[in-house]
Each structure stands twice: as structure tokens, then as C-alpha cells.
Design a protein around this motif. Structure first.
Motif, PDB file in Angstrom:
ATOM      1  N   GLU A   1       0.800  -1.226   0.000  1.00 41.72           N
ATOM      2  CA  GLU A   1       0.000   0.000   0.000  1.00 41.72           C
ATOM      3  C   GLU A   1       0.835   1.279   0.000  1.00 41.72           C
ATOM      4  O   GLU A   1       0.282   2.369  -0.005  1.00 41.72           O
ATOM      5  CB  GLU A   1      -0.931  -0.001   1.217  1.00 41.72           C
ATOM      6  CG  GLU A   1      -1.969  -1.108   1.191  1.00 41.72           C
ATOM      7  CD  GLU A   1      -2.942  -0.972   0.035  1.00 41.72           C
ATOM      8  OE1 GLU A   1      -3.463   0.146  -0.182  1.00 41.72           O
ATOM      9  OE2 GLU A   1      -3.182  -1.972  -0.663  1.00 41.72           O
ATOM     10  N   ASN A   2       2.159   1.154   0.006  1.00 38.89           N
ATOM     11  CA  ASN A   2       2.993   2.359  -0.010  1.00 38.89           C
ATOM     12  C   ASN A   2       2.739   3.160  -1.285  1.00 38.89           C
ATOM     13  O   ASN A   2       2.580   2.583  -2.366  1.00 38.89           O
ATOM     14  CB  ASN A   2       4.472   1.982   0.079  1.00 38.89           C
ATOM     15  CG  ASN A   2       4.876   1.514   1.455  1.00 38.89           C
ATOM     16  OD1 ASN A   2       4.087   1.539   2.397  1.00 38.89           O
ATOM     17  ND2 ASN A   2       6.110   1.099   1.577  1.00 38.89           N
ATOM     18  N   PRO A   3       2.732   4.484  -1.160  1.00 37.48           N
ATOM     19  CA  PRO A   3       2.444   5.320  -2.334  1.00 37.48           C
ATOM     20  C   PRO A   3       3.641   5.508  -3.261  1.00 37.48           C
ATOM     21  O   PRO A   3       4.796   5.472  -2.834  1.00 37.48           O
ATOM     22  CB  PRO A   3       2.031   6.654  -1.712  1.00 37.48           C
ATOM     23  CG  PRO A   3       2.645   6.667  -0.362  1.00 37.48           C
ATOM     24  CD  PRO A   3       2.793   5.243   0.079  1.00 37.48           C
ATOM     25  N   ILE A   4       3.311   5.719  -4.522  1.00 36.49           N
ATOM     26  CA  ILE A   4       4.297   6.054  -5.546  1.00 36.49           C
ATOM     27  C   ILE A   4       3.866   7.372  -6.178  1.00 36.49           C
ATOM     28  O   ILE A   4       2.700   7.533  -6.563  1.00 36.49           O
ATOM     29  CB  ILE A   4       4.391   4.956  -6.625  1.00 36.49           C
ATOM     30  CG1 ILE A   4       4.875   3.657  -5.995  1.00 36.49           C
ATOM     31  CG2 ILE A   4       5.313   5.401  -7.766  1.00 36.49           C
ATOM     32  CD1 ILE A   4       4.895   2.470  -6.931  1.00 36.49           C
ATOM     33  N   LEU A   5       4.802   8.300  -6.255  1.00 36.43           N
ATOM     34  CA  LEU A   5       4.548   9.569  -6.923  1.00 36.43           C
ATOM     35  C   LEU A   5       5.255   9.528  -8.261  1.00 36.43           C
ATOM     36  O   LEU A   5       6.411   9.116  -8.350  1.00 36.43           O
ATOM     37  CB  LEU A   5       5.071  10.732  -6.082  1.00 36.43           C
ATOM     38  CG  LEU A   5       4.582  10.795  -4.628  1.00 36.43           C
ATOM     39  CD1 LEU A   5       5.149  12.015  -3.932  1.00 36.43           C
ATOM     40  CD2 LEU A   5       3.077  10.796  -4.560  1.00 36.43           C
ATOM     41  N   LEU A   6       4.554   9.937  -9.300  1.00 38.98           N
ATOM     42  CA  LEU A   6       5.088   9.879 -10.661  1.00 38.98           C
ATOM     43  C   LEU A   6       5.115  11.258 -11.293  1.00 38.98           C
ATOM     44  O   LEU A   6       4.101  11.965 -11.294  1.00 38.98           O
ATOM     45  CB  LEU A   6       4.229   8.946 -11.526  1.00 38.98           C
ATOM     46  CG  LEU A   6       4.566   8.887 -13.015  1.00 38.98           C
ATOM     47  CD1 LEU A   6       5.941   8.257 -13.234  1.00 38.98           C
ATOM     48  CD2 LEU A   6       3.506   8.126 -13.782  1.00 38.98           C
ATOM     49  N   ILE A   7       6.264  11.630 -11.799  1.00 38.41           N
ATOM     50  CA  ILE A   7       6.408  12.845 -12.599  1.00 38.41           C
ATOM     51  C   ILE A   7       6.489  12.374 -14.049  1.00 38.41           C
ATOM     52  O   ILE A   7       7.432  11.672 -14.433  1.00 38.41           O
ATOM     53  CB  ILE A   7       7.669  13.635 -12.210  1.00 38.41           C
ATOM     54  CG1 ILE A   7       7.652  13.969 -10.712  1.00 38.41           C
ATOM     55  CG2 ILE A   7       7.787  14.904 -13.062  1.00 38.41           C
ATOM     56  CD1 ILE A   7       8.980  14.477 -10.176  1.00 38.41           C
ATOM     57  N   LYS A   8       5.484  12.717 -14.833  1.00 35.42           N
ATOM     58  CA  LYS A   8       5.396  12.245 -16.219  1.00 35.42           C
ATOM     59  C   LYS A   8       6.329  13.028 -17.146  1.00 35.42           C
ATOM     60  O   LYS A   8       6.667  14.178 -16.869  1.00 35.42           O
ATOM     61  CB  LYS A   8       3.968  12.425 -16.753  1.00 35.42           C
ATOM     62  CG  LYS A   8       2.935  11.543 -16.127  1.00 35.42           C
ATOM     63  CD  LYS A   8       1.607  11.805 -16.827  1.00 35.42           C
ATOM     64  CE  LYS A   8       0.446  11.108 -16.208  1.00 35.42           C
ATOM     65  NZ  LYS A   8      -0.803  11.410 -16.928  1.00 35.42           N
ATOM     66  N   PRO A   9       6.686  12.406 -18.259  1.00 34.77           N
ATOM     67  CA  PRO A   9       7.459  13.130 -19.278  1.00 34.77           C
ATOM     68  C   PRO A   9       6.565  14.130 -20.011  1.00 34.77           C
ATOM     69  O   PRO A   9       5.329  14.061 -19.924  1.00 34.77           O
ATOM     70  CB  PRO A   9       7.932  12.022 -20.214  1.00 34.77           C
ATOM     71  CG  PRO A   9       6.964  10.916 -20.036  1.00 34.77           C
ATOM     72  CD  PRO A   9       6.456  11.015 -18.621  1.00 34.77           C
ATOM     73  N   LYS A  10       7.185  15.044 -20.736  1.00 39.51           N
ATOM     74  CA  LYS A  10       6.410  16.030 -21.507  1.00 39.51           C
ATOM     75  C   LYS A  10       5.495  15.324 -22.500  1.00 39.51           C
ATOM     76  O   LYS A  10       4.328  15.673 -22.639  1.00 39.51           O
ATOM     77  CB  LYS A  10       7.344  17.004 -22.213  1.00 39.51           C
ATOM     78  CG  LYS A  10       8.021  17.938 -21.249  1.00 39.51           C
ATOM     79  CD  LYS A  10       8.965  18.888 -21.953  1.00 39.51           C
ATOM     80  CE  LYS A  10       9.574  19.799 -20.914  1.00 39.51           C
ATOM     81  NZ  LYS A  10      10.995  19.778 -20.851  1.00 39.51           N
TER      82      LYS A  10
ATOM     83  N   LYS B   1      -3.388   1.724  -8.160  1.00 40.38           N
ATOM     84  CA  LYS B   1      -4.224   2.342  -7.127  1.00 40.38           C
ATOM     85  C   LYS B   1      -3.467   3.306  -6.230  1.00 40.38           C
ATOM     86  O   LYS B   1      -4.029   4.260  -5.730  1.00 40.38           O
ATOM     87  CB  LYS B   1      -4.877   1.255  -6.279  1.00 40.38           C
ATOM     88  CG  LYS B   1      -5.876   0.453  -7.061  1.00 40.38           C
ATOM     89  CD  LYS B   1      -6.505  -0.622  -6.219  1.00 40.38           C
ATOM     90  CE  LYS B   1      -7.461  -1.422  -7.104  1.00 40.38           C
ATOM     91  NZ  LYS B   1      -8.021  -2.556  -6.432  1.00 40.38           N
ATOM     92  N   LYS B   2      -2.213   3.053  -5.989  1.00 44.18           N
ATOM     93  CA  LYS B   2      -1.439   3.882  -5.057  1.00 44.18           C
ATOM     94  C   LYS B   2      -0.506   4.850  -5.768  1.00 44.18           C
ATOM     95  O   LYS B   2       0.462   5.322  -5.191  1.00 44.18           O
ATOM     96  CB  LYS B   2      -0.647   2.991  -4.100  1.00 44.18           C
ATOM     97  CG  LYS B   2      -1.513   2.237  -3.141  1.00 44.18           C
ATOM     98  CD  LYS B   2      -2.254   3.212  -2.253  1.00 44.18           C
ATOM     99  CE  LYS B   2      -3.175   2.527  -1.281  1.00 44.18           C
ATOM    100  NZ  LYS B   2      -3.785   3.462  -0.369  1.00 44.18           N
ATOM    101  N   LEU B   3      -0.797   5.163  -7.016  1.00 44.47           N
ATOM    102  CA  LEU B   3       0.028   6.073  -7.800  1.00 44.47           C
ATOM    103  C   LEU B   3      -0.594   7.461  -7.804  1.00 44.47           C
ATOM    104  O   LEU B   3      -1.796   7.602  -8.028  1.00 44.47           O
ATOM    105  CB  LEU B   3       0.161   5.574  -9.246  1.00 44.47           C
ATOM    106  CG  LEU B   3       1.063   6.430 -10.110  1.00 44.47           C
ATOM    107  CD1 LEU B   3       2.510   5.974  -9.953  1.00 44.47           C
ATOM    108  CD2 LEU B   3       0.656   6.347 -11.554  1.00 44.47           C
ATOM    109  N   ILE B   4       0.237   8.460  -7.541  1.00 44.21           N
ATOM    110  CA  ILE B   4      -0.206   9.849  -7.572  1.00 44.21           C
ATOM    111  C   ILE B   4       0.681  10.574  -8.584  1.00 44.21           C
ATOM    112  O   ILE B   4       1.907  10.545  -8.476  1.00 44.21           O
ATOM    113  CB  ILE B   4      -0.067  10.513  -6.191  1.00 44.21           C
ATOM    114  CG1 ILE B   4      -0.888   9.748  -5.147  1.00 44.21           C
ATOM    115  CG2 ILE B   4      -0.499  11.979  -6.262  1.00 44.21           C
ATOM    116  CD1 ILE B   4      -0.582  10.145  -3.714  1.00 44.21           C
ATOM    117  N   VAL B   5       0.062  11.192  -9.561  1.00 49.88           N
ATOM    118  CA  VAL B   5       0.809  11.939 -10.579  1.00 49.88           C
ATOM    119  C   VAL B   5       1.049  13.353 -10.054  1.00 49.88           C
ATOM    120  O   VAL B   5       0.131  14.002  -9.566  1.00 49.88           O
ATOM    121  CB  VAL B   5       0.041  11.977 -11.918  1.00 49.88           C
ATOM    122  CG1 VAL B   5       0.768  12.849 -12.935  1.00 49.88           C
ATOM    123  CG2 VAL B   5      -0.150  10.561 -12.457  1.00 49.88           C
ATOM    124  N   THR B   6       2.320  13.782 -10.133  1.00 55.58           N
ATOM    125  CA  THR B   6       2.683  15.135  -9.725  1.00 55.58           C
ATOM    126  C   THR B   6       3.290  15.868 -10.913  1.00 55.58           C
ATOM    127  O   THR B   6       3.706  15.245 -11.889  1.00 55.58           O
ATOM    128  CB  THR B   6       3.680  15.111  -8.547  1.00 55.58           C
ATOM    129  OG1 THR B   6       4.858  14.433  -8.945  1.00 55.58           O
ATOM    130  CG2 THR B   6       3.081  14.428  -7.334  1.00 55.58           C
TER     131      THR B   6
END
Length: 146
Positions: A97-106, A121-126
Motif C-alpha cells: 500500500e505504499n504510495p508512488i509519486l510519478l512525474i510524467k514526461p512532456k 491504485k497507489k500512484l499519484i501523478v505530480t
């Protein structure tokens, strides 16, 4: 039988670097370069996943930040292991359940298609590094105050 030399310390198509905060709350992973299309990108995607595993198991952080802002990716299925990292390696339900933060490419077309497919489910886009750091500190604080 012939044995073939392998080297998991380098990958010609991508570069991966890591940072961690002083309290081991989050692990920041910056991947840059190109993961080739389909099975041609398997080595690069597996290399990335392997490096994340190596650094995670040495640091035992709570949050993983994946910075793909300089990563080129169109399609393939192996990158899902990194994006779904805690679900892949989780040894118990809490770790999964640990979260993952994702910075997407252009050009996020490829990343968006894999996200639509695996629906993590535990992915947050920043949006950027600063936002990811700020959010990771907030998420860790919430965990400690539960």
C-alpha cells in the motif's frame, strides 16, 4: 554450454540516479533516456526495475518518487513493474500500500496508455520535483499521525 556476460551496473539506453532524504522517508528515482518500443525495451525496463529494487531494499523508504520527466517511452509491458513497484515487491499488505509519486514526461502518451492499462491504485501523478517532494512529506506525516 556457453555463458554470456551480463552487467547490471549499466544500461546503454537509460540512466538512473537516486536520492534519499535524511530520514529515509522517500526514495527519489530519476530515469532519463529511452525505453525502446515493445520487447526491444525489455532490457531497459528490467534494468530500471532492478535498480529501484536495489536502492529500495537498501533504504527501506516509505514513498517512491519516479521522475520520468526525461524518459522517452511509447509502449511495452515491462515498465509496469516499476510503476506498480510496491505491488510487485510487497512482502505484506502494508508494504503493497505504499504510495508512488510519478512525474510524467512532456510527451506522456505512452505513460498514459500504460497507466490506463494497469490502473495503479497507489500512484499519484505530480507536476514536478518540488511538488513531489512536498507531497511526499505530507503523505509521510499523515502516516505517522494515523
Amino acid at each position: 554450454m556457453e555463458l554470456f556476460k551480463i552487467n547490471y551496473d549499466k544500461e546503454k539506453d537509460i540512466a538512473v540516479s537516486f536520492k534519499i532524504d535524511e530520514d529515509f522517508q522517500f526514495l527519489y528515482c530519476k530515469a532519463s533516456g529511452k525505453i525502446k518500443k515493445g520487447s526491444l525495451g525489455n532490457n531497459s525496463a528490467d534494468y530500471l526495475f532492478g535498480k529501484i529494487c536495489q536502492y529500495y531494499f537498501q533504504t527501506q523508504c516509505y514513498i517512491l518518487i519516479l521522475d520520468f520527466s526525461e524518459l522517452e517511452y511509447e509502449f511495452g509491458d515491462r515498465l509496469r513493474k516499476s510503476i506498480n513497484f510496491f505491488k510487485e515487491i510487497g512482502r505484506d499488505e502494508a508494504e503493497k500500500e505504499n504510495p508512488i509519486l510519478l512525474i510524467k514526461p512532456k510527451d506522456a502518451k505512452g505513460i498514459n496508455s500504460i497507466l490506463d492499462w494497469i490502473k495503479p491504485k497507489k500512484l499519484i501523478v505530480t507536476k514536478n520535483y518540488e511538488e513531489a517532494i512536498k507531497l511526499s512529506l505530507k503523505l509521510f506525516d499523515e502516516l505517522m499521525n494515523e
